[in-house]
Motif scaffolding. Sequence first.
Motif, PDB file in Angstrom:
ATOM      1  N   LEU A 113      66.558  88.376  53.782  1.00  0.00           N
ATOM      2  CA  LEU A 113      65.946  87.794  52.588  1.00  0.00           C
ATOM      3  C   LEU A 113      64.632  88.473  52.248  1.00  0.00           C
ATOM      4  CD1 LEU A 113      66.681  84.027  53.200  1.00  0.00           C
ATOM      5  CD2 LEU A 113      67.398  85.340  51.225  1.00  0.00           C
ATOM      6  N   THR A 114      63.923  88.931  53.278  1.00  0.00           N
ATOM      7  CA  THR A 114      62.621  89.521  53.010  1.00  0.00           C
ATOM      8  C   THR A 114      62.708  91.029  52.836  1.00  0.00           C
ATOM      9  OG1 THR A 114      62.239  89.590  55.381  1.00  0.00           O
ATOM     10  CG2 THR A 114      61.311  87.724  54.222  1.00  0.00           C
ATOM     11  N   THR A 115      63.894  91.629  53.060  1.00  0.00           N
ATOM     12  CA  THR A 115      64.026  93.074  52.885  1.00  0.00           C
ATOM     13  C   THR A 115      63.787  93.460  51.436  1.00  0.00           C
ATOM     14  OG1 THR A 115      65.605  93.248  54.676  1.00  0.00           O
ATOM     15  CG2 THR A 115      65.617  95.009  53.073  1.00  0.00           C
ATOM     16  N   ALA A 143      78.935  81.227  49.412  1.00  0.00           N
ATOM     17  CA  ALA A 143      78.472  79.878  49.758  1.00  0.00           C
ATOM     18  C   ALA A 143      78.261  79.011  48.524  1.00  0.00           C
ATOM     19  CB  ALA A 143      77.178  79.950  50.564  1.00  0.00           C
ATOM     20  N   CYS A 144      77.515  79.522  47.515  1.00  0.00           N
ATOM     21  CA  CYS A 144      77.120  78.653  46.398  1.00  0.00           C
ATOM     22  C   CYS A 144      77.800  79.026  45.081  1.00  0.00           C
ATOM     23  CB  CYS A 144      75.600  78.647  46.232  1.00  0.00           C
ATOM     24  SG  CYS A 144      74.911  80.176  45.565  1.00  0.00           S
ATOM     25  N   ASP A 178      72.026  96.873  55.119  1.00  0.00           N
ATOM     26  CA  ASP A 178      72.920  96.416  56.176  1.00  0.00           C
ATOM     27  C   ASP A 178      73.927  95.443  55.583  1.00  0.00           C
ATOM     28  OD1 ASP A 178      71.634  97.862  58.251  1.00  0.00           O
ATOM     29  OD2 ASP A 178      70.030  96.367  58.272  1.00  0.00           O
ATOM     30  N   CYS A 179      75.214  95.850  55.590  1.00  0.00           N
ATOM     31  CA  CYS A 179      76.236  95.053  54.915  1.00  0.00           C
ATOM     32  C   CYS A 179      76.546  93.757  55.670  1.00  0.00           C
ATOM     33  CB  CYS A 179      77.506  95.877  54.750  1.00  0.00           C
ATOM     34  SG  CYS A 179      78.807  94.955  53.917  1.00  0.00           S
ATOM     35  N   PRO A 180      76.504  92.623  54.976  1.00  0.00           N
ATOM     36  CA  PRO A 180      76.816  91.351  55.634  1.00  0.00           C
ATOM     37  C   PRO A 180      78.314  91.163  55.846  1.00  0.00           C
ATOM     38  CG  PRO A 180      76.392  90.978  53.313  1.00  0.00           C
ATOM     39  CD  PRO A 180      76.155  92.452  53.555  1.00  0.00           C
ATOM     40  N   PRO A 226      68.340  81.965  45.243  1.00  0.00           N
ATOM     41  CA  PRO A 226      69.065  82.781  46.229  1.00  0.00           C
ATOM     42  C   PRO A 226      69.254  82.042  47.545  1.00  0.00           C
ATOM     43  CG  PRO A 226      66.795  83.552  46.031  1.00  0.00           C
ATOM     44  CD  PRO A 226      66.959  82.445  45.013  1.00  0.00           C
ATOM     45  N   CYS A 227      70.508  82.004  48.065  1.00  0.00           N
ATOM     46  CA  CYS A 227      70.772  81.231  49.281  1.00  0.00           C
ATOM     47  C   CYS A 227      70.926  82.122  50.499  1.00  0.00           C
ATOM     48  CB  CYS A 227      72.008  80.345  49.098  1.00  0.00           C
ATOM     49  SG  CYS A 227      73.568  81.233  49.212  1.00  0.00           S
ATOM     50  N   GLY A 228      71.001  83.459  50.279  1.00  0.00           N
ATOM     51  CA  GLY A 228      71.055  84.378  51.409  1.00  0.00           C
ATOM     52  C   GLY A 228      72.433  84.625  51.984  1.00  0.00           C
ATOM     53  N   ALA A 229      73.468  83.928  51.497  1.00  0.00           N
ATOM     54  CA  ALA A 229      74.826  84.101  52.028  1.00  0.00           C
ATOM     55  C   ALA A 229      75.437  85.413  51.498  1.00  0.00           C
ATOM     56  CB  ALA A 229      75.694  82.914  51.623  1.00  0.00           C
ATOM     57  N   PRO A 230      76.501  85.898  52.140  1.00  0.00           N
ATOM     58  CA  PRO A 230      77.180  87.092  51.622  1.00  0.00           C
ATOM     59  C   PRO A 230      77.796  86.823  50.251  1.00  0.00           C
ATOM     60  CG  PRO A 230      77.863  86.641  53.886  1.00  0.00           C
ATOM     61  CD  PRO A 230      77.084  85.445  53.419  1.00  0.00           C
ATOM     62  N   MET A 231      77.832  87.875  49.424  1.00  0.00           N
ATOM     63  CA  MET A 231      78.473  87.796  48.109  1.00  0.00           C
ATOM     64  C   MET A 231      79.600  88.812  48.071  1.00  0.00           C
ATOM     65  SD  MET A 231      75.222  87.482  45.499  1.00  0.00           S
ATOM     66  CE  MET A 231      75.993  86.494  44.203  1.00  0.00           C
ATOM     67  N   ALA A 232      80.769  88.382  47.585  1.00  0.00           N
ATOM     68  CA  ALA A 232      81.936  89.254  47.511  1.00  0.00           C
ATOM     69  C   ALA A 232      82.042  89.870  46.113  1.00  0.00           C
ATOM     70  CB  ALA A 232      83.202  88.453  47.830  1.00  0.00           C
TER      71      ALA A 232
END
Lengths: 144, 112
Positions: free
Chosen positions: B5-7, B73-74, B17-19, B47-53
């Motif tokens: 999140l802070t990157t 996630a959201c 770095d791929c989630p 932003p929730c920080g989860a991976p996005m497809a």
Amino acid sequence: MPRRHRARQEPRTGRRAQRPKDVLHGPRGHRGDAFRCLGCRRDVPVRALGTAHRNHCPYCLTSRHVDGRAPGDRGEECRAPMDALTLAVRDDGEWLLIHRCRACGTLKANRPAGDDHPLALIRLALRPLADPGLAHLTGVVPGT
Amino acid sequence: MSDHLTTDRTDPTTAFDCPSCGTSSAGGPRDHCPQCLHTRHRDSADPCGAPMAPLAVAVHGPGDWRLIHRCTACATLTSAPVRADDHQVALMALAVRPLAQPPFPLGLLGRI
Ligand SMILES: [Zn+2]
Ligand SMILES: [Zn+2]
Ligand SMILES: [Zn+2]
Ligand SMILES: [Zn+2]
């Protein structure tokens, strides 16, 4: 487009008059059984085949930014037109229509309705393939 | 998750770095993984920080290809420009999906 309620200036105080409380939350131009499309100006019946809640024009697919997080919640103040941007395919194989707000850029995914014009949907599906964007990125430009 | 999140994705020295597939990709700034096109939910109002497809390819204007992501996630949707070193076959596969999987027989169009 005529606004339903114009913000009035109070001449003495310079303060904005309070909005009337009887504001209808339906789309502007709503006449109960039809709405005027913001994209093509056609009159669109509210009732749609195969969907309880029509949120876009079946001819040009234009929608309006009225919903917040949940479909049909009408929790959004923006109210600008949303253009049909592209199509996606859900895991179960159903198409999803992706709308983008002309004013704020918000993206929304909507199910196509049963009476959406097939040619309008196909035209949308062809857009990325007809555009030279990828060719420019890869340096492979047709005809060179 | 917090370090993602802070990157600062605008820092070209920072690897992405791929989630999803775990690939670490240099050569930033990068919005998404050039291999599998996934990203992380960092850029939007909430932003929730989860991976996005990757969900779809869109054309914002002539020559302007965007990748549409959906948060796993959201369900928030975001868009970002595609890059020259993004996996071309993966992009094309996304772009042709609606036509490859039409919800109605395309032969029906001949009768409209
Ligand atoms: Zn229309
Ligand atoms: Zn908006
Ligand atoms: Zn990846
Ligand atoms: Zn999210």
